[in-house]
Design an enzyme around this catalytic site. Sequence first.
Site, short mmCIF file in Angstrom:
data_model
loop_
_atom_site.label_atom_id
_atom_site.label_comp_id
_atom_site.label_asym_id
_atom_site.label_seq_id
_atom_site.Cartn_x
_atom_site.Cartn_y
_atom_site.Cartn_z
N THR A 38 4.22 -5.67 -8.75
CA THR A 38 3.26 -6.30 -7.83
C THR A 38 2.08 -6.90 -8.58
O THR A 38 1.29 -7.64 -7.99
CB THR A 38 2.71 -5.27 -6.81
N TYR A 146 5.79 6.92 -0.49
CA TYR A 146 4.47 6.74 -1.13
C TYR A 146 3.64 8.02 -1.00
O TYR A 146 3.17 8.57 -1.99
CB TYR A 146 3.76 5.56 -0.47
P1 NAD Z 1 -1.25 -3.12 -7.05
O1 NAD Z 1 0.09 -3.18 -6.42
O2 NAD Z 1 -2.05 -4.38 -7.12
O3 NAD Z 1 -1.17 -2.53 -8.52
C1 NAD Z 1 -0.17 -1.66 -8.96
C2 NAD Z 1 0.25 -2.08 -10.35
O4 NAD Z 1 1.25 -1.17 -10.85
C3 NAD Z 1 0.90 -3.47 -10.38
O5 NAD Z 1 0.38 -4.23 -11.44
C4 NAD Z 1 2.39 -3.18 -10.57
O6 NAD Z 1 3.08 -4.23 -11.18
C5 NAD Z 1 2.32 -1.92 -11.40
N1 NAD Z 1 3.53 -1.10 -11.30
C6 NAD Z 1 4.20 -0.73 -10.18
N2 NAD Z 1 5.24 0.04 -10.49
C7 NAD Z 1 5.24 0.17 -11.85
C8 NAD Z 1 6.09 0.84 -12.77
N3 NAD Z 1 7.14 1.54 -12.35
N4 NAD Z 1 5.79 0.74 -14.09
C9 NAD Z 1 4.73 0.02 -14.52
N5 NAD Z 1 3.91 -0.63 -13.70
C10 NAD Z 1 4.15 -0.56 -12.37
O7 NAD Z 1 -2.05 -2.00 -6.26
P2 NAD Z 1 -3.54 -1.48 -6.41
O8 NAD Z 1 -4.18 -1.61 -5.09
O9 NAD Z 1 -4.20 -2.08 -7.60
O10 NAD Z 1 -3.31 0.07 -6.66
C11 NAD Z 1 -3.43 0.67 -7.94
C12 NAD Z 1 -3.29 2.17 -7.81
O11 NAD Z 1 -4.29 2.69 -6.95
C13 NAD Z 1 -1.95 2.60 -7.22
O12 NAD Z 1 -1.51 3.76 -7.89
C14 NAD Z 1 -2.29 2.92 -5.79
O13 NAD Z 1 -1.41 3.87 -5.24
C15 NAD Z 1 -3.70 3.45 -5.92
N6 NAD Z 1 -4.44 3.30 -4.65
C16 NAD Z 1 -4.85 2.07 -4.23
C17 NAD Z 1 -5.51 1.96 -3.02
C18 NAD Z 1 -6.01 0.64 -2.50
O14 NAD Z 1 -6.52 0.58 -1.38
N7 NAD Z 1 -5.92 -0.46 -3.23
C19 NAD Z 1 -5.74 3.10 -2.24
C20 NAD Z 1 -5.27 4.32 -2.70
C21 NAD Z 1 -4.64 4.42 -3.92
#
Ligand code: NAD
Length: 314
Positions: A38, A146
Amino acid sequence: MNRKKILVTGGAGFIGSHLCERLLNEGNEVICLDNYFTGSKDNIIHLMNNPYFEVVRHDVVHPFHIDVDEIYNLACPASPVHYQYNAIKTIKTSVMGAINMLGLAKRLKAKVLQASTSEVYGDPNVHPQPESYWGNVNPIGIRSCYDEGKRCAETLFVDYHRQNGVRAKLVRIFNTYGPHMNPNDGRVVSNFIVQALKGEDITIYGDGNQTRSFQYVDDLVEAMIRMMATEDSFIGPVNTGNPGEFTMLELATLVLELTGSKSKLVFQPLPSDDPRQRKPDITLAKEKLGWEPKIQLREGLITTIKYFDEVLKK
Ligand code: NAD
Ligand code: UDP
């Protein structure tokens, strides 16, 4: 100068890219690991000519070896649309990613911080949610890959700490928004802004009275860095979020006002297990991190709308 070597998994994602930039600005050496599921190189392209920034294409379900002082483990799709696309892969990413990063931290005696989530509270019966609340999560629903993946990762973090003395840190992140969200991300803030800017219908799921608390990404990055700097005996979990609570109807109205859009609201079915309400209790973050969010929704949305306006014009 004491330049730390820091690994950020998921570093090309929305939050990860802001974290990489901030860590570089503080004079650290940053290794960004991502499989680009993503995330996007566009999010980190502005950092590429910094000699202290390295990018590695790698999937966290496979072990990864590198010598670092700190690890921020963010790799995991976060939008329901994306994490449900391949549910089994989402669980593997959370669980095997956590095991691989904890194993690395154990060997290196490095600190490791997990990006956990308010989803561990599920559809909460306690409001607002303190860290002591165990949650109300469906183990077999469409969000479970998730929610339960992240819950299992939390268990692994505390067990690696208890059993092996790993320097673990847990932050529970509430809904976060800001520049670098993917326009096709599917989460509510990016959906509403993109729809408003394109003059398309604003899609409200359900009656729009469900609530969320929206945190601007800069506030979150500050909290994560402060959490990493706490003493080893403090592993959390700590909530990080903005206690301002809004219904999706209120959010839509604000986005329409700030964009000046004439888009209409349309109502679509509510996805199953969609939490009815969510709001962080941030007492612990205030006490342990001396932190509270500074950027309120209106201000953060203005910056985010400007970003999407530029992206959509490209
Ligand atoms: P996002 O999807 O923009 O970022 C996730 C990143 O992880 C992406 O760059 C994706 O390519 C990478 N990724 C996914 N699977 C992977 C794998 N197997 N190996 C290597 N890279 C992988 O999402 P975000 O909003 O930036 O979220 C980042 C983190 O924060 C996540 O762990 C998410 O669960 C956590 N989080 C985010 C929110 C929010 O509101 N944005 C809330 C709670 C938790
Ligand atoms: N939502 C909505 N319209 C959209 C996208 C989401 O009404 O186009 C709702 C969704 O049903 C949920 C809330 O907005 O109640 C937040 O959804 P999001 O996917 O951003 O995050 P999460 O549900 O994981 O908190």
